[in-house]
Design a protein around this motif. Sequence first.
Motif, PDB file in Angstrom:
ATOM      1  N   GLU A   1       0.649   7.674   6.711  1.00  0.00           N
ATOM      2  CA  GLU A   1       0.041   8.326   5.544  1.00  0.00           C
ATOM      3  C   GLU A   1      -0.751   9.595   5.875  1.00  0.00           C
ATOM      4  O   GLU A   1      -1.961   9.627   5.744  1.00  0.00           O
ATOM      5  CB  GLU A   1      -0.857   7.339   4.800  1.00  0.00           C
ATOM      6  CG  GLU A   1      -1.857   6.575   5.645  1.00  0.00           C
ATOM      7  CD  GLU A   1      -2.745   5.652   4.786  1.00  0.00           C
ATOM      8  OE1 GLU A   1      -3.313   6.135   3.792  1.00  0.00           O
ATOM      9  OE2 GLU A   1      -2.864   4.466   5.123  1.00  0.00           O
TER      10      GLU A   1
ATOM     11  N   ASP B   1       0.873  -1.179   0.000  1.00  0.00           N
ATOM     12  CA  ASP B   1       0.000   0.000   0.000  1.00  0.00           C
ATOM     13  C   ASP B   1       0.909   1.227   0.000  1.00  0.00           C
ATOM     14  O   ASP B   1       1.743   1.366   0.901  1.00  0.00           O
ATOM     15  CB  ASP B   1      -0.867  -0.048   1.269  1.00  0.00           C
ATOM     16  CG  ASP B   1      -1.883   1.079   1.356  1.00  0.00           C
ATOM     17  OD1 ASP B   1      -2.089   1.786   0.361  1.00  0.00           O
ATOM     18  OD2 ASP B   1      -2.479   1.237   2.446  1.00  0.00           O
TER      19      ASP B   1
ATOM     20  N   HIS C   1      -2.445   2.463   9.495  1.00  0.00           N
ATOM     21  CA  HIS C   1      -3.096   1.195   9.829  1.00  0.00           C
ATOM     22  C   HIS C   1      -2.081   0.083   9.643  1.00  0.00           C
ATOM     23  O   HIS C   1      -1.160   0.212   8.815  1.00  0.00           O
ATOM     24  CB  HIS C   1      -4.289   0.965   8.885  1.00  0.00           C
ATOM     25  CG  HIS C   1      -3.895   1.056   7.422  1.00  0.00           C
ATOM     26  ND1 HIS C   1      -3.333  -0.001   6.741  1.00  0.00           N
ATOM     27  CD2 HIS C   1      -3.913   2.099   6.543  1.00  0.00           C
ATOM     28  CE1 HIS C   1      -3.054   0.372   5.501  1.00  0.00           C
ATOM     29  NE2 HIS C   1      -3.390   1.658   5.346  1.00  0.00           N
TER      30      HIS C   1
ATOM     31  N   SER D   1       1.186   1.487   8.002  1.00  0.00           N
ATOM     32  CA  SER D   1       1.327   2.612   7.079  1.00  0.00           C
ATOM     33  C   SER D   1       1.536   3.899   7.864  1.00  0.00           C
ATOM     34  O   SER D   1       1.128   4.023   9.024  1.00  0.00           O
ATOM     35  CB  SER D   1       0.089   2.741   6.189  1.00  0.00           C
ATOM     36  OG  SER D   1      -1.004   3.258   6.920  1.00  0.00           O
TER      37      SER D   1
ATOM     38  N   HIS E   1      -5.827  -3.702   5.708  1.00  0.00           N
ATOM     39  CA  HIS E   1      -6.141  -2.989   6.947  1.00  0.00           C
ATOM     40  C   HIS E   1      -6.215  -3.989   8.092  1.00  0.00           C
ATOM     41  O   HIS E   1      -7.138  -4.787   8.150  1.00  0.00           O
ATOM     42  CB  HIS E   1      -7.484  -2.235   6.845  1.00  0.00           C
ATOM     43  CG  HIS E   1      -7.384  -0.987   6.037  1.00  0.00           C
ATOM     44  ND1 HIS E   1      -8.478  -0.237   5.687  1.00  0.00           N
ATOM     45  CD2 HIS E   1      -6.315  -0.328   5.525  1.00  0.00           C
ATOM     46  CE1 HIS E   1      -8.081   0.814   4.966  1.00  0.00           C
ATOM     47  NE2 HIS E   1      -6.771   0.779   4.852  1.00  0.00           N
TER      48      HIS E   1
ATOM     49  N   GLU F   1       2.247   8.282   1.478  1.00  0.00           N
ATOM     50  CA  GLU F   1       2.144   7.067   2.294  1.00  0.00           C
ATOM     51  C   GLU F   1       3.253   6.087   1.977  1.00  0.00           C
ATOM     52  O   GLU F   1       3.473   5.750   0.819  1.00  0.00           O
ATOM     53  CB  GLU F   1       0.796   6.374   2.007  1.00  0.00           C
ATOM     54  CG  GLU F   1       0.679   4.977   2.619  1.00  0.00           C
ATOM     55  CD  GLU F   1      -0.646   4.282   2.311  1.00  0.00           C
ATOM     56  OE1 GLU F   1      -1.234   4.559   1.243  1.00  0.00           O
ATOM     57  OE2 GLU F   1      -1.077   3.461   3.138  1.00  0.00           O
TER      58      GLU F   1
HETATM   59 MN    MN Z   1      -3.039   2.843   3.601  1.00  0.00          MN
END
Ligand code: MN
Length: 365
Positions: free
Chosen positions: A325, A232, A296, A323, A303, A339
Motif C-alpha cells: 500500500e 483491507d 503489514h 498488504s 495488522h 492498497e
Molecule cells: Mn493496510
Amino acid sequence: MSKINQLTDYMQENNLSMVFTDNPDTVAYYTNYFSDPHERLLALVVFLDETVLLVPKLEENESRELSSADRVIGYKDEENPWQALQQIIKAQNVLVESVGIETDQLVVDRYYKLRGLLPAAVFHSITSEIQNQKVIKTTEEIDIMHEAGKLADRALEVGMSTLRTGVTETEVVAAIEYDMKKQGVSDMSFDTMVLFGDHAASPHGTPGDRQLKPGELVLFDLGVVWKGYTSDVTRTVAYGDVDDDIKEIYSVVLKAQLSAQDNVRPGMTAEKLDESARNVIEEAGHGDYFTHRLGHGLGQSVHEYPNISPGSETVLKSGMCFSIEPGIYIENKAGIRIEDCVTLTDKGAVSFTSTSKEWTVIPVK
Ligand code: MN
Ligand code: MN
C-alpha cells in the motif's frame, strides 16, 4: 500438522509444561472459538496432553459446542477465575516449572496473578513463536480471506456508487457499512475511511461532515471481518475532472504498487519489497511524501506479521499474507494510496481484492 500440535511440539522442544494465553485472537487460532469477554477472564491453558478453556459461565455452553479444546470449564461471576485456574493446574498432576506467555498481550495484573499461582515457575515469552505460527496461513484461512476480500470489493463498489456532489464523508461510510451489515458482516476490520480532497493528505484521517465537490479525489480504505479473518483495501478515485498533476501523482503510486505486487516472490526480504515500491516514488521525486511502510501482515487481525518496511529483514515465504500500500500525501493538496492485500505463492502474489486500480473518474452527479 494441526495448529495445537505445532504449539505442543514447540512446548516439548523448549521444555515448557504449560502455556497460558488470554489473547482472544490466539485462543481462536488454537480452538476455533472467538470471544472477547472484556474484563472477564477467558483463557486457554495448554498442557502437553490436554488443552483447557477457562470461560465465564455465560459462555460455557457455546464454547463447549464450538471450541476444539479438550475441556471447557466455566466460572460464575461470584467465583474467582484464578482459583478455578489453580484447580485446573492441580488436576494435571504435573510439576509446572516453566510457563509460556504472550508478553506482548498479557496485562501486568494478570501476569502477577499467574505468578502468584506458580511462584516457583519460570515464565518465557512465546510471542515470536506464536507470530511465526500465525504468519503462514493454511489454505482454509486463505479461502476465508478471499471471501473477506470479495466483500471489501463490494464495499468499494457501494461507496463509489454513493458519490454525488454534497454528500458527506460519513454519509458514504454509512452507506458502505449498512450494505455490509446486510451481507452478514458483523464488524469492519477498522473504522471505514472515506476522505475527500486534501483531507486524504493525512494517511489516517477521520471521516467527518466534509461535503464532496467536483474535481476532488476520494480515498476509500476499508475492510471487513469475515469468519474471524480480515480484509483491507484502499482505492483512490476522482470525482469529475481533477488537475493533471494529481493524475500524474496517481500514476506514480500505481506504478509503485504494481512493481511490488507483480515482482514479489518467496525468498525476498520484506525490506527489499518495500524498497521496490519506494524506489519508484523516490525516482519520481516524491520520496518525502511516502511517509509510512509499504505494508503489514494481516489475518485474524488487520495488522500482524510480517512487517513490510525499511529495515525489516524478514524473509517472505509462501503462505504469508500482507498488504502492499504505497501512498503519496501532499498537505493541502491530495492524498493518494492504493492498497491490495495478497497471499504469497511460489508463483507470486495473489490478491484478495480485484477492484480496478486504473485511474478511475466517477462522473459528477
Ligand atoms: Mn493496510
Ligand atoms: Mn488499509
